[in-house]
Design an enzyme around this catalytic site. Structure first.
Site, PDB file in Angstrom:
ATOM      1  CD  GLU A 269      -2.296  -1.315   2.871  1.00  0.00           C
ATOM      2  OE1 GLU A 269      -2.548  -0.246   3.465  1.00  0.00           O
ATOM      3  OE2 GLU A 269      -2.479  -2.431   3.379  1.00  0.00           O
TER       4      GLU A 269
ATOM      5  CE  LYS B 158       5.726   5.851   6.344  1.00  0.00           C
ATOM      6  NZ  LYS B 158       5.395   7.278   6.505  1.00  0.00           N
TER       7      LYS B 158
ATOM      8  CG  ASP C  79       3.692  13.261   4.414  1.00  0.00           C
ATOM      9  OD1 ASP C  79       3.910  12.930   5.588  1.00  0.00           O
ATOM     10  OD2 ASP C  79       4.171  14.285   3.906  1.00  0.00           O
TER      11      ASP C  79
ATOM     12  CE1 TYR D  77      -3.142   2.083   8.573  1.00  0.00           C
ATOM     13  CE2 TYR D  77      -3.386   3.953   7.086  1.00  0.00           C
ATOM     14  CZ  TYR D  77      -2.917   3.418   8.279  1.00  0.00           C
ATOM     15  OH  TYR D  77      -2.237   4.193   9.175  1.00  0.00           O
TER      16      TYR D  77
ATOM     17  CE  LYS E 200       9.472   7.684   4.516  1.00  0.00           C
ATOM     18  NZ  LYS E 200       9.925   8.164   5.834  1.00  0.00           N
TER      19      LYS E 200
ATOM     20  CB  CYS F  46       0.380  47.541  -6.366  1.00  0.00           C
ATOM     21  SG  CYS F  46      -0.560  46.150  -7.047  1.00  0.00           S
TER      22      CYS F  46
ATOM     23  CB  CYS G 105      -3.798  48.698  -8.862  1.00  0.00           C
ATOM     24  SG  CYS G 105      -3.213  48.806  -7.153  1.00  0.00           S
TER      25      CYS G 105
ATOM     26  CB  CYS H 204      -1.353  46.219  -3.226  1.00  0.00           C
ATOM     27  SG  CYS H 204      -2.554  47.310  -4.030  1.00  0.00           S
TER      28      CYS H 204
ATOM     29  CB  CYS I  73      -5.809  46.048  -6.346  1.00  0.00           C
ATOM     30  SG  CYS I  73      -4.399  45.152  -7.051  1.00  0.00           S
TER      31      CYS I  73
END
Length: 685
Positions: free
Chosen positions: A115, A117, A119, A226, A314, A408, A411, A426, A432
């Site tokens: 299966e 693994k 995270d 599982y 791993k 910015c 804008c 901004c 904006c």
């Protein structure tokens, strides 16, 4: 109600398990809204597995400890083919050593299940007679934390099993966050100046351990199961059978697994998924190899921390070198200016990487990342491209240091950096273009101007088609403008125009909140509206004067002053005023709605089932009262929900009147506690 429970459960299975929905999201929401109305009218008939509980709202004072009847062990890690073969050899030795059989007698070699693994965060779930009743984290393996209310918000977790499973059943699995959700969550945290989650596991763990389940619900968590405790007692003899059986009960299981009769099949599975894992919408960092025959697990045994019948293979992280071609500026939905490195295209983790976020100006300077640098790149959490190192020895002198712009780039507004923040922003949130879509949705939300029907999709259409270029343009929309938009018929257009017109009479606090000023939520908006009384007074106040207001600190004061100092924002407010939007205190009309809680201070404690705590506190304030976070001698009334804690005890000691949720709802003006017209809206429907 029973029919709605079954219908909604069926559509959830079609959506989350079979990826084949037969109704639209809007149709599902209508069914859910109907159930909300019925549960509000008949709370005694509400079921524990109701889908209305998925939105969260319960605020937990602390997590209760849960002792696992069967310890939740971790797994030993291996990293190459040699270690995999050594694991299988040790396993075979243990099985034969603890058996009357010997290898010479021709005992069958072990078979495996592989299966991916995940995270994520390991959890244990308890079902009683097919209904989910409790969930806990792994903790130290023997004692975990009760996170039941947060687990109820995980949308692909069935609160009632598809088939009737009598008695008590414990299943285990992994709570996770998808790649898209993880990237979006970190993007929002970056814009808000918050620290980023290092990987999806940290994000899932942090979300599941939120004391406010409404926050957990907003994170979009998922779960895969599982493991079935005491599987043999249900006639299940193999792990491969367990995974199929769990899926038959409607429990979510990942599809990335396989039965592997011999070691060579295990090695093939590992190689197939070495690159294939990047096509999954969730992060995996290896393969779990398990003995398939459950009866052999006890024979194989376990150490104090890990079983000998399973191991985690791993995969190594992937890091590659490339070059920074340029650094652009991205303007986020809250106005944060984020530097982004444009890279020479390079393959990382199964995809071509051409851009990597650099977080903020301080981070770029600290790491001294320059245009032209040779840099090492990987994917944080196997999702987000990230520069992890700079090859300074490769520099030629032509590299160009990064400089944050003063205006910015979208804008042209002068950018600001608030005290204590790393983000440069901004301040022109109102018009904006980079911020307008989100600003429009926020302006129209319930906490703002409460324009029903103006959600994400419509906000996107209005801004993309140029019908709305700033917030004031909302009040110039006509039915003809709206009628040609997607999913906007004549009746819908009429309703929206009516809602826009009604919003002009919203109180000043709603307008202040809807403007989306940094750090100004409902509570701060209430304080500002009450203290200054009009938008004109608030606009002209100085930062120092703002900071003197009780409940307004220097950071909020600086943000408010920066917003009103911006010329575009001042022009927007003038246009809103010309459109007829109330700029005074804007309190609701006099009458019974306003005076129910006048002069009273209410405190909520425990879990409310029909309304979120935030919504309940909002109603108290609208009706003249105050909502406090702690009980004191000044408290007038305590509303106690399920599992009330120390606040309830203190209220009893002080002799303060205590009522339950149902009594609180009855106190609201006629209509406010019925049909979900107001309170049901806290579910975001």
């Amino acid at each position: 109600m029973g029919e709605l429970y079954e219908e909604l459960a069926r559509h959830s299975r079609l959506y989350y398990e079979e990826d084949s929905p037969v109704i639209s999201d809007e149709e599902y929401d209508l069914l859910l809204r109907e159930l909300v109305e019925l549960e509000l009218a008949h709370p005694e008939l509400a079921r524990a597995d109701s889908p209305t509980k998925r939105v969260g709202g319960a605020v937990l004072e602390k997590f209760q400890k849960v002792e696992h009847a069967v310890p939740m062990l971790s797994l030993d890690n291996i990293f190459d083919a040699g270690e995999l073969r050594s694991f299988v050899t040790r396993l075979e030795d243990a099985l034969h050593r603890n058996s009357a059989e010997t290898r010479a007698e021709g005992a069958a070699e072990p078979s495996f299940v592989c299966e991916m693994k995940i995270d994520g965060l390991a959890v244990s779930l308890i079902y009683e007679d097919g209904v989910f009743v409790r969930g806990a984290t792994r903790g130290d393996g023997r004692v975990g934390e009760d996170v039941t209310e947060n687990l109820r918000t995980v949308k692909n977790l069935p609160l009632r099993l598809k088939k009737n499973v009598p008695g008590r059943m414990e299943v285990r699995g992994e709570v996770l966050i998808t790649r898209e959700q993880f990237a979006e969550l970190n993007r929002l945290r970056e814009e808000n100046g918050e620290s980023l989650f290092a990987n999806p596991r940290n994000a899932a763990a942090g979300s599941l351990r939120q004391l406010n389940s409404e926050v957990a619900a907003s994170r979009g968590l998922s779960v895969f199961l599982y493991y079935l405790v005491d599987a043999e007692q249900r006639g299940i003899k193999r792990q491969s059978e367990t995974l199929r059986w769990l899926a038959e009960q409607g429990l979510p299981t990942q599809k990335a697994w396989a039965f592997c009769p011999v070691l060579e099949d295990v090695e093939t599975f590992i190689e197939i998924w070495r690159e294939g894992r990047f096509d999954l919408n969730y992060v995996t960092d290896g393969v779990v190899v398990k003995l398939d025959d459950i009866a052999l697990w006890n024979r194989a045994g376990a150490t104090s921390h890990a079983p000998r019948w399973a191991v985690a293979f791993k995969y190594p992280p992937e890091e590659v070198f490339t070059r920074v071609l340029s650094i652009d500026i991205s303007v986020g939905r809250t106005g944060a200016l984020t530097p982004v490195a444009n890279l020479e295209p390079v393959q990382v983790g199964g995809t071509t990487v051409q851009r990597a976020g650099l977080h903020n100006e301080d981070e770029v300077r600290r790491r001294d990342i320059r245009v032209g640098d040779r840099v090492k790149v990987h994917k944080a959490g196997e999702i987000i491209p990230e520069i992890v190192d700079v090859d300074r020895e490769a520099r030629t002198g032509s590299e160009v240091p990064f400089v944050m712009p003063e205006n910015c780039p979208v804008c042209g507004s002068p950018v600001v950096r608030l005290p204590g923040e790393v983000a440069v922003r901004c301040p022109n949130r109102a018009s904006c273009p980079a911020q307008l879509k989100e600003g429009l949705r926020y302006f129209a939300s319930r906490g703002g101007m409460d324009i029903r029907g103006l959600g994400d999709r419509l906000a996107e259409q209005l801004t993309e088609k140029g019908l709305v270029r700033d917030l004031a343009d909302i009040y110039g929309l006509t039915e003809e403008d709206l009628a040609n938009l997607d999913r906007m018929g004549e009746k819908s257009a009429q309703n929206l125009i009516a809602a826009i017109e009604a919003s002009k009479k919203r109180p000043l606090s709603a307008l202040i909140a809807g403007l989306g000023i940094r750090f100004v939520g409902d509570r701060v908006a209430d304080i500002l509206a009450e203290h200054f009384g009009s938008m004109e007074s608030l606009q002209s106040v100085s930062e120092d004067d703002l900071a003197q207001v009780d409940g307004i600190g220097p950071v909020i004061a600086s943000s408010v002053e920066a917003f009103f100092h911006d010329a575009a924002n001042r022009a927007l407010l003038e246009r809103l005023r010309e459109s007829g939007v109330s700029m005074g205190t804007g309190k609701t009309s006099s009458g019974p709605r306003e005076g129910i809680f006048a002069g009273m201070t209410l405190v909520f404690t425990g879990e409310l089932s029909s309304v979120s705590r935030a919504e309940a506190e909002r109603r108290v304030k609208e009706l003249g009262g105050k909502a406090a976070g702690s009980v004191s001698s000044k408290t007038s009334l305590v509303v106690a929900g399920a599992n009330a804690g120390s606040k309830l005890k203190k209220a009893e000691e002080l002799g303060i009147r205590i009522i339950d949720e149902a009594e609180f709802l009855k106190m609201l003006p006629q209509g406010e506690n019925k049909a979900g017209e107001n309170l049901g809206e806290n579910l975001g429907l």
